[in-house]
Design a protein around this motif. Structure first.
Motif, PDB file in Angstrom:
ATOM      1  N   LEU A  34     -54.263 -24.417 -10.373  1.00 20.60           N
ATOM      2  CA  LEU A  34     -55.268 -25.104 -11.182  1.00 20.60           C
ATOM      3  C   LEU A  34     -54.580 -26.156 -12.027  1.00 20.60           C
ATOM      4  O   LEU A  34     -53.562 -25.882 -12.653  1.00 20.60           O
ATOM      5  CB  LEU A  34     -55.998 -24.101 -12.093  1.00 20.60           C
ATOM      6  CG  LEU A  34     -56.948 -24.710 -13.129  1.00 20.60           C
ATOM      7  CD1 LEU A  34     -58.155 -25.346 -12.411  1.00 20.60           C
ATOM      8  CD2 LEU A  34     -57.423 -23.641 -14.099  1.00 20.60           C
ATOM      9  N   ASP A  35     -55.095 -27.330 -12.037  1.00 18.49           N
ATOM     10  CA  ASP A  35     -54.609 -28.402 -12.918  1.00 18.49           C
ATOM     11  C   ASP A  35     -55.834 -29.161 -13.387  1.00 18.49           C
ATOM     12  O   ASP A  35     -56.358 -30.031 -12.683  1.00 18.49           O
ATOM     13  CB  ASP A  35     -53.646 -29.310 -12.139  1.00 18.49           C
ATOM     14  CG  ASP A  35     -52.854 -30.177 -13.121  1.00 18.49           C
ATOM     15  OD1 ASP A  35     -53.218 -30.186 -14.320  1.00 18.49           O
ATOM     16  OD2 ASP A  35     -51.888 -30.808 -12.693  1.00 18.49           O
ATOM     17  N   PHE A  36     -56.309 -28.790 -14.527  1.00 12.54           N
ATOM     18  CA  PHE A  36     -57.625 -29.249 -14.995  1.00 12.54           C
ATOM     19  C   PHE A  36     -57.460 -30.011 -16.308  1.00 12.54           C
ATOM     20  O   PHE A  36     -56.796 -29.547 -17.231  1.00 12.54           O
ATOM     21  CB  PHE A  36     -58.525 -28.031 -15.186  1.00 12.54           C
ATOM     22  CG  PHE A  36     -59.926 -28.367 -15.580  1.00 12.54           C
ATOM     23  CD1 PHE A  36     -60.805 -28.969 -14.668  1.00 12.54           C
ATOM     24  CD2 PHE A  36     -60.383 -28.087 -16.847  1.00 12.54           C
ATOM     25  CE1 PHE A  36     -62.101 -29.260 -15.041  1.00 12.54           C
ATOM     26  CE2 PHE A  36     -61.682 -28.389 -17.225  1.00 12.54           C
ATOM     27  CZ  PHE A  36     -62.535 -28.978 -16.325  1.00 12.54           C
ATOM     28  N   VAL A  37     -58.082 -31.188 -16.384  1.00  6.97           N
ATOM     29  CA  VAL A  37     -57.949 -32.039 -17.579  1.00  6.97           C
ATOM     30  C   VAL A  37     -59.325 -32.408 -18.100  1.00  6.97           C
ATOM     31  O   VAL A  37     -60.211 -32.804 -17.332  1.00  6.97           O
ATOM     32  CB  VAL A  37     -57.155 -33.320 -17.266  1.00  6.97           C
ATOM     33  CG1 VAL A  37     -57.093 -34.220 -18.492  1.00  6.97           C
ATOM     34  CG2 VAL A  37     -55.757 -32.985 -16.777  1.00  6.97           C
ATOM     35  N   LEU A  38     -59.487 -32.247 -19.450  1.00  4.19           N
ATOM     36  CA  LEU A  38     -60.707 -32.694 -20.127  1.00  4.19           C
ATOM     37  C   LEU A  38     -60.297 -33.688 -21.212  1.00  4.19           C
ATOM     38  O   LEU A  38     -59.447 -33.388 -22.059  1.00  4.19           O
ATOM     39  CB  LEU A  38     -61.427 -31.501 -20.759  1.00  4.19           C
ATOM     40  CG  LEU A  38     -62.100 -30.513 -19.793  1.00  4.19           C
ATOM     41  CD1 LEU A  38     -62.620 -29.301 -20.564  1.00  4.19           C
ATOM     42  CD2 LEU A  38     -63.229 -31.194 -19.029  1.00  4.19           C
ATOM     43  N   ASP A  39     -60.894 -34.867 -21.177  1.00  9.55           N
ATOM     44  CA  ASP A  39     -60.523 -35.878 -22.172  1.00  9.55           C
ATOM     45  C   ASP A  39     -61.125 -35.600 -23.543  1.00  9.55           C
ATOM     46  O   ASP A  39     -60.482 -35.788 -24.565  1.00  9.55           O
ATOM     47  CB  ASP A  39     -60.966 -37.269 -21.699  1.00  9.55           C
ATOM     48  CG  ASP A  39     -60.131 -37.733 -20.519  1.00  9.55           C
ATOM     49  OD1 ASP A  39     -58.977 -37.264 -20.436  1.00  9.55           O
ATOM     50  OD2 ASP A  39     -60.630 -38.526 -19.709  1.00  9.55           O
ATOM     51  N   ASP A  40     -62.339 -35.178 -23.551  1.00  8.85           N
ATOM     52  CA  ASP A  40     -63.031 -35.098 -24.847  1.00  8.85           C
ATOM     53  C   ASP A  40     -64.089 -34.003 -24.791  1.00  8.85           C
ATOM     54  O   ASP A  40     -64.933 -33.978 -23.889  1.00  8.85           O
ATOM     55  CB  ASP A  40     -63.690 -36.454 -25.165  1.00  8.85           C
ATOM     56  CG  ASP A  40     -64.008 -36.592 -26.627  1.00  8.85           C
ATOM     57  OD1 ASP A  40     -63.701 -35.649 -27.391  1.00  8.85           O
ATOM     58  OD2 ASP A  40     -64.551 -37.638 -27.015  1.00  8.85           O
ATOM     59  N   ILE A  41     -64.017 -33.083 -25.760  1.00  4.58           N
ATOM     60  CA  ILE A  41     -65.046 -32.059 -25.918  1.00  4.58           C
ATOM     61  C   ILE A  41     -65.558 -32.161 -27.344  1.00  4.58           C
ATOM     62  O   ILE A  41     -64.782 -32.048 -28.300  1.00  4.58           O
ATOM     63  CB  ILE A  41     -64.493 -30.641 -25.673  1.00  4.58           C
ATOM     64  CG1 ILE A  41     -63.926 -30.543 -24.259  1.00  4.58           C
ATOM     65  CG2 ILE A  41     -65.573 -29.593 -25.894  1.00  4.58           C
ATOM     66  CD1 ILE A  41     -63.253 -29.221 -23.975  1.00  4.58           C
ATOM     67  N   ARG A  42     -66.845 -32.352 -27.499  1.00  4.09           N
ATOM     68  CA  ARG A  42     -67.413 -32.509 -28.838  1.00  4.09           C
ATOM     69  C   ARG A  42     -68.455 -31.423 -29.090  1.00  4.09           C
ATOM     70  O   ARG A  42     -69.221 -31.061 -28.213  1.00  4.09           O
ATOM     71  CB  ARG A  42     -68.059 -33.889 -28.993  1.00  4.09           C
ATOM     72  CG  ARG A  42     -67.051 -35.023 -28.960  1.00  4.09           C
ATOM     73  CD  ARG A  42     -67.713 -36.359 -29.288  1.00  4.09           C
ATOM     74  NE  ARG A  42     -66.731 -37.419 -29.307  1.00  4.09           N
ATOM     75  CZ  ARG A  42     -65.955 -37.697 -30.354  1.00  4.09           C
ATOM     76  NH1 ARG A  42     -66.089 -36.994 -31.458  1.00  4.09           N
ATOM     77  NH2 ARG A  42     -65.084 -38.670 -30.306  1.00  4.09           N
ATOM     78  N   HIS A  43     -68.417 -30.956 -30.329  1.00  2.00           N
ATOM     79  CA  HIS A  43     -69.324 -29.916 -30.770  1.00  2.00           C
ATOM     80  C   HIS A  43     -69.592 -30.158 -32.254  1.00  2.00           C
ATOM     81  O   HIS A  43     -68.737 -30.724 -32.952  1.00  2.00           O
ATOM     82  CB  HIS A  43     -68.651 -28.536 -30.556  1.00  2.00           C
ATOM     83  CG  HIS A  43     -69.547 -27.373 -30.892  1.00  2.00           C
ATOM     84  ND1 HIS A  43     -69.671 -26.855 -32.150  1.00  2.00           N
ATOM     85  CD2 HIS A  43     -70.358 -26.627 -30.101  1.00  2.00           C
ATOM     86  CE1 HIS A  43     -70.500 -25.835 -32.137  1.00  2.00           C
ATOM     87  NE2 HIS A  43     -70.939 -25.676 -30.894  1.00  2.00           N
ATOM     88  N   PRO A  44     -70.789 -29.799 -32.749  1.00  2.00           N
ATOM     89  CA  PRO A  44     -71.042 -30.027 -34.186  1.00  2.00           C
ATOM     90  C   PRO A  44     -70.022 -29.363 -35.098  1.00  2.00           C
ATOM     91  O   PRO A  44     -69.789 -29.821 -36.211  1.00  2.00           O
ATOM     92  CB  PRO A  44     -72.440 -29.436 -34.396  1.00  2.00           C
ATOM     93  CG  PRO A  44     -73.090 -29.558 -33.058  1.00  2.00           C
ATOM     94  CD  PRO A  44     -71.983 -29.326 -32.059  1.00  2.00           C
ATOM     95  N   VAL A  45     -69.401 -28.274 -34.637  1.00  2.00           N
ATOM     96  CA  VAL A  45     -68.442 -27.560 -35.484  1.00  2.00           C
ATOM     97  C   VAL A  45     -67.007 -28.007 -35.225  1.00  2.00           C
ATOM     98  O   VAL A  45     -66.199 -28.115 -36.128  1.00  2.00           O
ATOM     99  CB  VAL A  45     -68.574 -26.045 -35.256  1.00  2.00           C
ATOM    100  CG1 VAL A  45     -67.536 -25.282 -36.076  1.00  2.00           C
ATOM    101  CG2 VAL A  45     -69.985 -25.585 -35.621  1.00  2.00           C
ATOM    102  N   PHE A  46     -66.661 -28.273 -33.960  1.00  2.00           N
ATOM    103  CA  PHE A  46     -65.278 -28.646 -33.653  1.00  2.00           C
ATOM    104  C   PHE A  46     -65.276 -29.712 -32.564  1.00  2.00           C
ATOM    105  O   PHE A  46     -66.289 -30.003 -31.913  1.00  2.00           O
ATOM    106  CB  PHE A  46     -64.476 -27.418 -33.198  1.00  2.00           C
ATOM    107  CG  PHE A  46     -64.902 -26.892 -31.851  1.00  2.00           C
ATOM    108  CD1 PHE A  46     -64.329 -27.384 -30.671  1.00  2.00           C
ATOM    109  CD2 PHE A  46     -65.889 -25.935 -31.754  1.00  2.00           C
ATOM    110  CE1 PHE A  46     -64.719 -26.914 -29.433  1.00  2.00           C
ATOM    111  CE2 PHE A  46     -66.294 -25.461 -30.507  1.00  2.00           C
ATOM    112  CZ  PHE A  46     -65.706 -25.958 -29.350  1.00  2.00           C
ATOM    113  N   SER A  47     -64.112 -30.291 -32.349  1.00  2.81           N
ATOM    114  CA  SER A  47     -63.929 -31.247 -31.256  1.00  2.81           C
ATOM    115  C   SER A  47     -62.516 -31.094 -30.728  1.00  2.81           C
ATOM    116  O   SER A  47     -61.589 -30.707 -31.449  1.00  2.81           O
ATOM    117  CB  SER A  47     -64.177 -32.689 -31.730  1.00  2.81           C
ATOM    118  OG  SER A  47     -63.205 -33.061 -32.693  1.00  2.81           O
ATOM    119  N   ILE A  48     -62.348 -31.352 -29.428  1.00  2.00           N
ATOM    120  CA  ILE A  48     -61.048 -31.262 -28.766  1.00  2.00           C
ATOM    121  C   ILE A  48     -60.818 -32.564 -28.017  1.00  2.00           C
ATOM    122  O   ILE A  48     -61.706 -33.051 -27.314  1.00  2.00           O
ATOM    123  CB  ILE A  48     -60.999 -30.065 -27.791  1.00  2.00           C
ATOM    124  CG1 ILE A  48     -61.150 -28.751 -28.562  1.00  2.00           C
ATOM    125  CG2 ILE A  48     -59.699 -30.071 -26.993  1.00  2.00           C
ATOM    126  CD1 ILE A  48     -61.245 -27.538 -27.664  1.00  2.00           C
TER     127      ILE A  48
END
Length: 679
Positions: A34-48
């Motif tokens: 597995l080689d999985f990439v996420l650029d941007d995760i947004r949530h009202p409480v946190f962000s990655i």
């Protein structure tokens, strides 16, 4: 915050989804499974930002997660890495027995297990090396189709480790050490978090800030917090016991000795409502309160509080004195009880103070009051009426009798239309007293009159040389502002059958450690016979006028004045005893003593005189003396007493500069012993 989690619960579970997905494949591939990439995760409480997940099987199974940035609220962490070098994966289990979490410069050993069949995730973190530390953070998550539960257990947890996980600024309070034990349990369902229950004990907590104005040492306490969801609200209740340690929070100092805070309330929409709370401070008493806090900007919207039968001695020591460092209350001992009720609204505030049977005593003896009862209502917009009553008291040693004062408050102002305060055998009558808070501090003023007070009793109370007569007068206006008491007009009194007039009176910082008094004083037609008898000075018959201009007293000791004493005009008997002559000579020199002792004058007990005169300009501790007139053109001597008749005596002084404390010492010795010391 909990609502937000529930609305986006799929996102945190995304990690588990990928782990389970790859767990379904055999671990035989020669390239990363597995080689999985996420650029941007947004949530009202946190962000990655920049999340990278990788699972490899060569040369041995490894699992790794890298996060470029994790933000929760306004706090951010960068370059987080979770890596497991020994991972075992099959269709039912993901087992990491030796992993670590990299948080900036911190590396935290950990292990975790994901049990698919039991739907359980177990994570253990060891803040330090497993071999060196007994501390452990263990998180267990059990999830079902409709319900899930997570429990974090902390055993000898390092509080500094937890604090270091949070981004900190230099000016913020820094945790130096702490030990945590307890658990935090969170339950939920498919829709949302339903309950939170935290039972924690903190011990050996030490903290401080860079300024040194906030610090704690070996603080210990227990927290029990329960939160339950109900429809669209959160119901909560909590209890905190502070059992040990010390806290300095400028300007207050407290020690943990069983203090307790219990509270319950509700969180709804943008408000935190404290429906009922009780703060119990050991040695002081308990206070009930309720409040509404706006969550948008954490401001107080409304509050009600009530504290009954508070122990005044402890309240004074712990709370009042630190707030009154520059006032007379800073060194005051108090006893009795006080009750306080208050109400706060944005457009309306009120407060009622009720003191019962209190005693206030200044440590330096400057004032005291006994059996003090105060009913003081205050309203921010309406006029209120109260009263102050005490059985007895004293100011600078002068006793005060039973007094009752009716007063009115309105805003930051207090009015007393009329009051009568017994002082010794007289009375101070106050009219039109008003006090108000200004930008520069409290200011007050009044006018009134002083009914005759015995000078003998007054001087005895003040522990100064006794005087006879009465003190009375009219006070046109007495005012206080900027720590200065000033009097407009003249205070006239009767002393030694004469008249005393005080004017230009200014008293600076009256209850400080270094009060300062300025005044001009004049005494007219004083009876010397009464005066000298009062002081055992030897007898003098006659009348004198005294003027003391530019008088300055610092801590009630004279440092400057221009004084002049002269015989009053008029026809009256003028005699002076030989003992008085000797005492007067002690002021000016010893040549006349020799003349008396060596001549026939020594046979007489009394002498006639025509005039008495003496002057003194005090500068610091030196008195520059003079008399009626110089005895020669070169001013080497001055006449103190000009003789007339038979037998007559003329006394000449030669010491033009005399140490003032030494001069007083000689006079006191002469008065006390009746045997003057003549140098």
């Amino acid at each position: 915050m909990l609502d937000s989690f529930s609305q986006h619960k799929c996102i945190p579970h995304l990690w588990l989804f990928w782990i389970l997905l790859v767990a379904c494949f055999p671990v035989v591939a020669a390239v990363p499974l597995l080689d999985f990439v996420l650029d941007d995760i947004r949530h009202p409480v946190f962000s990655i930002r920049s999340a990278h997940i990788q699972l490899s099987a060569v040369p041995s199974p490894t699992f790794e997660i890298n996060l470029g940035e994790l933000a929760i609220g306004n706090k951010k962490w960068h370059n987080l890495q979770l890596k497991c070098d020994r991972v075992h994966i099959n269709t039912q289990l993901v087992d990491c027995s030796a992993g670590h979490l990299q948080l900036g410069e911190q590396t935290l050993p950990l292990s975790f297990q994901l049990l698919r069949q039991h739907q359980r995730f177990v994570l253990e973190i060891y803040p330090q090396s497993v071999k060196k530390s007994s501390g452990k953070w263990r998180l267990v998550i059990d999830w079902r189709a409709k319900q899930w539960r997570s429990v974090l257990k902390i055993v000898n947890g390092d509080g500094k480790f937890l604090a270091n996980l949070l981004p900190q600024q230099v000016e913020q309070i820094q945790v130096q050490q702490a030990k945590l034990n307890g658990s935090i349990r969170v339950d939920g369902n498919e829709a949302a978090v339903t309950t939170v229950h935290a039972q924690l004990r903190a011990s050996e907590l030490s903290f401080n800030d860079a300024s040194g104005q906030h610090a704690g040492e070996r603080v210990a306490g227990n927290l029990d917090l329960k939160i339950r969801r109900h429809n669209n609200s959160w119901l909560w209740r909590s209890r905190f016991d502070w059992s040990d340690g010390e806290i300095f929070w400028q300007p207050f100092y407290f020690s943990g000795d069983g203090h307790q805070l219990t509270a319950r309330g509700i969180v709804r929409d943008q408000q935190v409502r404290v429906t009922q709370a009780e703060l119990n401070l050991t040695g002081i008493g308990a206070a009930d309160f309720s409040a509404v806090i706006d969550r948008k900007n954490y401001t107080l919207r409304q509050a009600d509080f009530s504290a009954k039968n508070i122990v005044l001695s402890t309240l004074f020591a712990d709370i009042v004195r630190p707030l009154a460092m520059e006032t007379a209350l800073a060194e005051t001992e108090a006893s009795g009880q006080v009750s306080i009720t208050g109400r706060y609204r944005k457009d309306h505030q009120s407060l009622t103070l009720n003191i019962q049977d209190a005693t206030l005593v200044d440590a330096h003896g400057r004032f005291a009051v006994d059996k003090l009862n105060v009913y003081l209502p205050w309203d921010g917009s309406e006029r209120q009426y109260g009263a102050i009553q005490f059985d007895n008291g004293q100011i600078l040693g002068v006793p005060l009798g039973t007094t009752t004062l009716a007063l009115a408050t309105q805003g930051l102002a207090i009015d007393i239309s009329h009051a009568e305060i017994p002082i010794l055998d007289g009375e101070l009558r106050i009219r039109d007293f008003s006090a108000a808070q200004h930008a520069s501090g409290w200011q007050w003023q009044f006018n009134g009159e002083l009914l005759p007070i015995s000078m003998e009793k007054l001087t005895q109370s003040l522990q100064i040389q006794p005087m006879f007569g009465t003190l009375s007068g009219t006070i046109p206006k007495m005012s206080y502002a900027n720590s200065v008491v000033s009097m407009q007009g003249e205070l006239v009194s009767g002393v030694f059958d004469g008249v005393a007039v005080a004017r230009n009176l200014i008293l600076t910082k009256p209850f400080s450690m270094m009060p300062r008094l300025e005044a001009d004083v004049a005494l007219h037609h004083m009876d010397l016979d009464l005066l000298t008898r009062a002081y055992s000075f030897g007898n003098i018959q006659g009348r004198i006028d005294i003027e003391v201009n530019g008088l300055e007293l610092v801590n009630w000791e004279p440092v400057r004045f221009d004084a002049k004493l002269a015989s009053s005009k008029g026809d009256y008997k003028r005699r002076i005893s030989q003992a008085a002559v000797k005492n007067i000579i002690a002021l000016g020199g010893n040549s006349a003593v020799s003349a008396i002792q060596s001549s026939f004058l020594g046979f007489f007990d009394q002498f006639r005189y025509a005039e008495i005169g003496w002057s003194c300009k005090l500068r610091g501790h030196i008195c520059y003396m003079g008399g009626i007139e110089p005895t020669s053109r070169d001013f080497k001597g001055y006449t103190l007493i000009k003789g007339s008749g038979i037998p007559a005596i003329t006394i000449t002084g030669y010491n033009s500069e005399v140490d003032w404390p030494e001069l007083l010492k000689r006079l006191e010795h002469a008065i006390e012993t009746g045997a003057p010391v003549i140098h």
